[in-house]
Write a protein that holds these residues in place. Structure first.
Motif, PDB file in Angstrom:
ATOM      1  N   MET A  11       0.837  -1.207   0.000  1.00  0.00           N
ATOM      2  CA  MET A  11       0.000   0.000   0.000  1.00  0.00           C
ATOM      3  C   MET A  11       0.873   1.259   0.000  1.00  0.00           C
ATOM      4  O   MET A  11       0.589   2.229  -0.696  1.00  0.00           O
ATOM      5  CB  MET A  11      -0.942   0.013   1.202  1.00  0.00           C
ATOM      6  N   LYS A  12       1.945   1.229   0.772  1.00  0.00           N
ATOM      7  CA  LYS A  12       2.854   2.380   0.832  1.00  0.00           C
ATOM      8  C   LYS A  12       3.522   2.608  -0.523  1.00  0.00           C
ATOM      9  O   LYS A  12       3.645   3.748  -0.979  1.00  0.00           O
ATOM     10  CB  LYS A  12       3.907   2.170   1.913  1.00  0.00           C
ATOM     11  N   LEU A  13       3.950   1.528  -1.169  1.00  0.00           N
ATOM     12  CA  LEU A  13       4.580   1.656  -2.492  1.00  0.00           C
ATOM     13  C   LEU A  13       3.631   2.312  -3.499  1.00  0.00           C
ATOM     14  O   LEU A  13       4.035   3.199  -4.258  1.00  0.00           O
ATOM     15  CB  LEU A  13       5.028   0.290  -3.014  1.00  0.00           C
ATOM     16  N   PHE A  14       2.387   1.884  -3.514  1.00  0.00           N
ATOM     17  CA  PHE A  14       1.417   2.470  -4.448  1.00  0.00           C
ATOM     18  C   PHE A  14       1.080   3.903  -4.060  1.00  0.00           C
ATOM     19  O   PHE A  14       0.876   4.746  -4.915  1.00  0.00           O
ATOM     20  CB  PHE A  14       0.153   1.607  -4.546  1.00  0.00           C
ATOM     21  N   TYR A  15       1.045   4.186  -2.767  1.00  0.00           N
ATOM     22  CA  TYR A  15       0.765   5.548  -2.318  1.00  0.00           C
ATOM     23  C   TYR A  15       1.870   6.508  -2.752  1.00  0.00           C
ATOM     24  O   TYR A  15       1.614   7.645  -3.141  1.00  0.00           O
ATOM     25  CB  TYR A  15       0.601   5.583  -0.797  1.00  0.00           C
ATOM     26  N   LEU A  16       3.108   6.062  -2.693  1.00  0.00           N
ATOM     27  CA  LEU A  16       4.252   6.915  -3.016  1.00  0.00           C
ATOM     28  C   LEU A  16       4.585   6.965  -4.506  1.00  0.00           C
ATOM     29  O   LEU A  16       5.350   7.821  -4.940  1.00  0.00           O
ATOM     30  CB  LEU A  16       5.485   6.439  -2.236  1.00  0.00           C
ATOM     31  N   ALA A  17       4.018   6.052  -5.283  1.00  0.00           N
ATOM     32  CA  ALA A  17       4.363   5.957  -6.711  1.00  0.00           C
ATOM     33  C   ALA A  17       3.820   7.138  -7.507  1.00  0.00           C
ATOM     34  O   ALA A  17       2.697   7.578  -7.299  1.00  0.00           O
ATOM     35  CB  ALA A  17       3.808   4.658  -7.286  1.00  0.00           C
ATOM     36  N   SER A  18       4.625   7.637  -8.422  1.00  0.00           N
ATOM     37  CA  SER A  18       4.127   8.634  -9.375  1.00  0.00           C
ATOM     38  C   SER A  18       3.713   7.944 -10.671  1.00  0.00           C
ATOM     39  O   SER A  18       2.890   8.456 -11.422  1.00  0.00           O
ATOM     40  CB  SER A  18       5.176   9.716  -9.639  1.00  0.00           C
ATOM     41  N   VAL A  19       4.283   6.741 -10.913  1.00  0.00           N
ATOM     42  CA  VAL A  19       3.937   5.925 -12.077  1.00  0.00           C
ATOM     43  C   VAL A  19       3.849   4.473 -11.620  1.00  0.00           C
ATOM     44  O   VAL A  19       4.717   3.997 -10.885  1.00  0.00           O
ATOM     45  CB  VAL A  19       5.000   6.042 -13.196  1.00  0.00           C
ATOM     46  N   ALA A  20       2.819   3.774 -12.061  1.00  0.00           N
ATOM     47  CA  ALA A  20       2.680   2.338 -11.794  1.00  0.00           C
ATOM     48  C   ALA A  20       2.519   1.628 -13.135  1.00  0.00           C
ATOM     49  O   ALA A  20       1.664   2.003 -13.938  1.00  0.00           O
ATOM     50  CB  ALA A  20       1.475   2.062 -10.904  1.00  0.00           C
ATOM     51  N   ILE A  21       3.352   0.620 -13.390  1.00  0.00           N
ATOM     52  CA  ILE A  21       3.305  -0.148 -14.639  1.00  0.00           C
ATOM     53  C   ILE A  21       3.015  -1.592 -14.274  1.00  0.00           C
ATOM     54  O   ILE A  21       3.707  -2.174 -13.435  1.00  0.00           O
ATOM     55  CB  ILE A  21       4.640  -0.053 -15.393  1.00  0.00           C
ATOM     56  N   SER A  22       1.988  -2.170 -14.918  1.00  0.00           N
ATOM     57  CA  SER A  22       1.569  -3.510 -14.529  1.00  0.00           C
ATOM     58  C   SER A  22       0.870  -4.227 -15.669  1.00  0.00           C
ATOM     59  O   SER A  22       0.178  -3.599 -16.466  1.00  0.00           O
ATOM     60  CB  SER A  22       0.609  -3.403 -13.339  1.00  0.00           C
TER      61      SER A  22
END
Length: 87
Positions: A11-22
């Motif tokens: 959750m923290k990683l997604f909260y801090l991400a400016s870009v998410a690639i999946s």
């Protein structure tokens, strides 16, 4: 990952991400912990089975959505992505 990150770490990683690639899949539901303005790039299959549910979710959360396909992908094959071409 080994060991798998905890729920709170993810959750923290997604909260801090400016870009998410999946690739398309259940892991993209983690965008629920992201912030408005985050760019989400989803790799989709290039066939009639492409599901755009995350496109709707991401936009409703105030994020920016980009769906990408590969001409030779389908729901029955692996999706190969060139990250260098993505970013």
């Amino acid at each position: 990952d080994s060991p798998m990150p905890s729920f709170l770490e993810i959750m923290k990683l997604f909260y801090l991400a400016s870009v998410a690639i999946s690739p398309h899949g259940a892991g993209l539901s983690n965008v629920l912990s992201g912030q408005q303005g985050t760019i989400v790039i989803e790799y989709l299959t290039n066939d009639a089975y492409a599901n755009l549910c995350y496109s709707l979710l991401v936009r409703q959360l105030g994020m920016v959505y980009h769906g990408m396909t590969h001409e030779s992908s389908s729901y029955k094959t692996n999706i190969t992505a060139d990250i260098g071409k993505t970013v």
